[in-house]
Scaffold this active site. Structure first.
Site, short mmCIF file in Angstrom:
data_model
loop_
_atom_site.label_atom_id
_atom_site.label_comp_id
_atom_site.label_asym_id
_atom_site.label_seq_id
_atom_site.Cartn_x
_atom_site.Cartn_y
_atom_site.Cartn_z
NE ARG A 1 23.52 13.72 -23.33
CZ ARG A 1 23.18 14.66 -22.45
NH1 ARG A 1 23.93 14.89 -21.39
NH2 ARG A 1 22.07 15.35 -22.61
NE ARG B 1 27.17 16.06 -17.62
CZ ARG B 1 26.07 16.73 -17.92
NH1 ARG B 1 25.82 17.06 -19.18
NH2 ARG B 1 25.22 17.08 -16.98
CE LYS C 1 25.62 21.79 -17.71
NZ LYS C 1 24.50 21.70 -18.67
CE LYS D 1 28.16 20.89 -20.94
NZ LYS D 1 27.20 21.64 -21.78
CB CYS E 1 18.70 22.63 -27.79
SG CYS E 1 17.11 23.39 -27.41
CB CYS F 1 14.03 19.09 -23.39
SG CYS F 1 14.95 20.01 -22.13
CB CYS G 1 15.01 26.78 -21.77
SG CYS G 1 16.40 25.68 -21.39
CB CYS H 1 21.59 22.43 -24.81
SG CYS H 1 21.20 21.99 -23.10
#
Length: 572
Positions: free
Chosen positions: A76, A146, A211, A213, A436, A442, A481, A485
């Site tokens: 990524r 991020r 993380k 954001k 996602c 994943c 899930c 995301c």
């Protein structure tokens, strides 16, 4: 930093501390003959923008044959504001062809790109090639800041250039500074620092608990769901310039389906900060906020390590006072915010005199060629021949900017010949969908998402047409899930994977991204998703007030009214 209980820190905290500023033993592992990395290196690699994955479609057959999993890497990039030059985009396109098992490119909801299916032996070459194109992967994943995202719409208003400037400045301040990245992927040379210098002046040895954001938008246009971020900056525009930002803190989508103590949260307004010429006040305020999460965030249980839990545990007033203490000054109160749209910038629009931009819908963020649509090929050819700037939106779409108006017919002709529809040829419901990645790559996915949502779209288009809702702005999002995301928890309709072929259904939310939805049904079979939501949409059509949107209707009438809806595909 605040003291932490060393006995209670999580395993990943220990790995980070022992990683030697994100070096681990990655450099050595790149030279061995293994097709995968050790678990410790897997955790450190995330900071370098790399996830180790395997093709879950192949697991059962490989196990039957007595073979190991088919491991590969997802890379990524970190692309602040989602802007690439033509040559940078073409580098991604070429790398996808040369090194990806899947031969395609994935746009993320954070305005960046992923390459899936990169074998371990090709990892260094791929990252080094991106670096040569002035694109980094450092900080695209991991427990640090991020990719900083920003409204992708181009234009000649001064505030748009100011926002992009601020995005780059903020991304630089919040980026990791470790020399490990260049040592491992670029030149192999270690850098010796003076004894009084820290390799990571902001993050220290252990970086952040989770993380972090960051997003920037102009007031009124919430095209990237600014409230879903740990830190959001909303630009107040006066006479075409940014006069300051209202700062939002504590947003985050992630939750655990079986842990009721975890939850999605929308960010809270904290303060207003004027934009001076050097934007130091803004940068210092953002850094102060990050350091509070660094010092006080939960390092024992990663489920509760996001800043939203810290704010709810300590209180917003405590958080504000802590920011003021670190800045050495009082904060101004936040300004009221107004929003008028949350949709993406699709279709043709004026950019400046004689110049237009084109927003192209990318189905579920996947740039690929199929039998019916040569999307990857035509984008490559357009970028190569017409040289537009390439911008990515946080709704997983592409904007081609800087296009002379006389070139518009030629570009449309190319797209149609490749089977790529223009946005005006697509239904509203299709344009307002996100999914996602989920299976097969994943490791967290419990159910299909990107490969499943396309099957629902014709059913929803037919249903919306039947009910006279085709012109409504109703957002539909699906994830494999509960981690969120694709930002499902503020969508009007969301399907969240619970087990193979079954989903929790959430309804409500806001097309402006300003309200959370609520769970309507649990573990609904895939073939019952559209029939289950039909009854609620029928009720909405019959009972809505003048000008009332679906999310507003749901929040007004409440779950109790609809508790018995959807249990039968054709309720009486």
């Amino acid at each position: 930093m605040a003291a932490s209980n060393e006995e209670n820190i999580s395993k990943i905290e220990i790995i980070k501390r022992q990683s030697r500023q994100l070096r681990g033993t990655i450099k050595e592992a790149l030279s061995d003959e293994q097709n995968k990395f050790s678990e410790d290196n897997v955790q450190v690699l995330k900071f370098h923008g790399v996830y180790q994955q395997d093709d879950r479609d192949l697991r059962a057959q490989l196990t039957k044959e007595g073979k190991d999993r088919h491991y590969s890497m997802m890379i990524r990039a970190r692309i602040p504001g989602g802007v690439l030059s033509p040559d940078q985009y073409l580098t991604f396109d070429r790398l996808a062809d040369e090194y990806s098992d899947y031969k395609n490119i994935r746009i993320t909801t954070r305005q960046t790109l992923q390459l899936h299916g990169i074998l371990k032996g090709d990892l260094k070459t791929t990252i080094k090639t991106l670096n040569e194109a002035l694109v980094t992967t450092l900080g695209a994943c991991g427990d640090s800041g991020r990719n900083t995202i920003c409204c992708a719409e181009p234009g000649d208003e001064p505030f748009r250039a100011e926002m992009q400037h601020d995005v780059l400045a903020l991304a630089d301040r919040l980026s990791a500074k470790t020399n490990a990245y260049h040592e491992i992927w670029i030149d192999g040379e270690a850098v010796q620092l003076a004894d009084d210098k820290s390799e990571e002046p902001l993050y220290g040895e252990v970086y952040l608990p989770r993380k972090f954001k960051v997003a920037i938008v102009p007031e009124g246009d919430n095209c990237l769901d600014v409230y879903d971020n740990d830190l959001g900056l909303v630009a107040h525009i006066e006479s075409g310039h940014i006069r300051g930002y209202t700062v939002l803190v504590g947003g985050g989508m992630g939750r655990m389906a079986l842990d009721q103590d975890t939850y999605p949260r929308l960010a809270s307004p904290l303060c207003y900060v004027a934009r001076d010429e050097a934007i130091e006040l803004i940068l210092d305020t953002c850094v102060a906020i990050v350091t509070i999460e660094r010092d006080y965030g939960d390092r024992s249980n990663r489920r509760f390590a996001r800043m939203k839990y810290l704010i709810d545990r300590r209180g917003l007033e405590w958080f504000r006072e802590e920011v003021e203490t670190r800045l050495g000054r009082k904060l101004e109160p936040p300004r009221p915010l107004k929003w008028h749209n949350g949709h993406d910038h699709l279709g043709w629009h004026r950019e400046r005199d004689g110049i237009s931009y084109l927003g192209i819908f990318i189905p579920y963020g996947r740039i690929k060629d199929t039998e019916t649509m040569q999307l990857k090929s035509v984008l490559r050819d357009i970028v190569h021949d017409f040289r537009p700037i390439v911008r990515f939106t946080s709704q997983q779409n592409v904007i081609l900017s800087g296009i002379a108006n006389e070139l518009r017919p030629a570009i449309e002709e190319r797209l149609r010949a490749a089977g790529v529809p223009l946005p005006e040829e697509l239904s509203n419901v299709r344009q307002n969908t996100m999914a996602c990645v989920s299976l097969p790559t994943c490791g967290l996915a419990l159910a299909e998402s990107e490969r499943a949502l396309p099957e629902l779209m014709p059913q929803f288009e037919q249903l919306f047409d039947e009910l006279g809702l085709s012109n409504e702005e109703i957002t539909i999002r699906m994830t494999g899930c509960s981690n969120g995301c694709a930002r499902p928890y503020n969508a009007n309709i969301a399907f969240i994977g619970r087990s193979p072929g079954k989903y929790d259904m959430f309804l409500g939310g806001s097309s402006l991204g300003t309200a959370l939805n609520t769970r309507f049904r649990e573990t609904v079979p895939f073939d019952q998703l559209v029939p289950t939501v039909r009854s609620v949409l029928e009720s909405f059509v019959q009972e809505r007030e003048t000008g009332e949107e679906f999310g507003m209707y749901w929040r007004r009438t409440g779950l109790e009214k609809h508790r018995d809806y959807g249990t039968d595909p054709n309720p009486a």
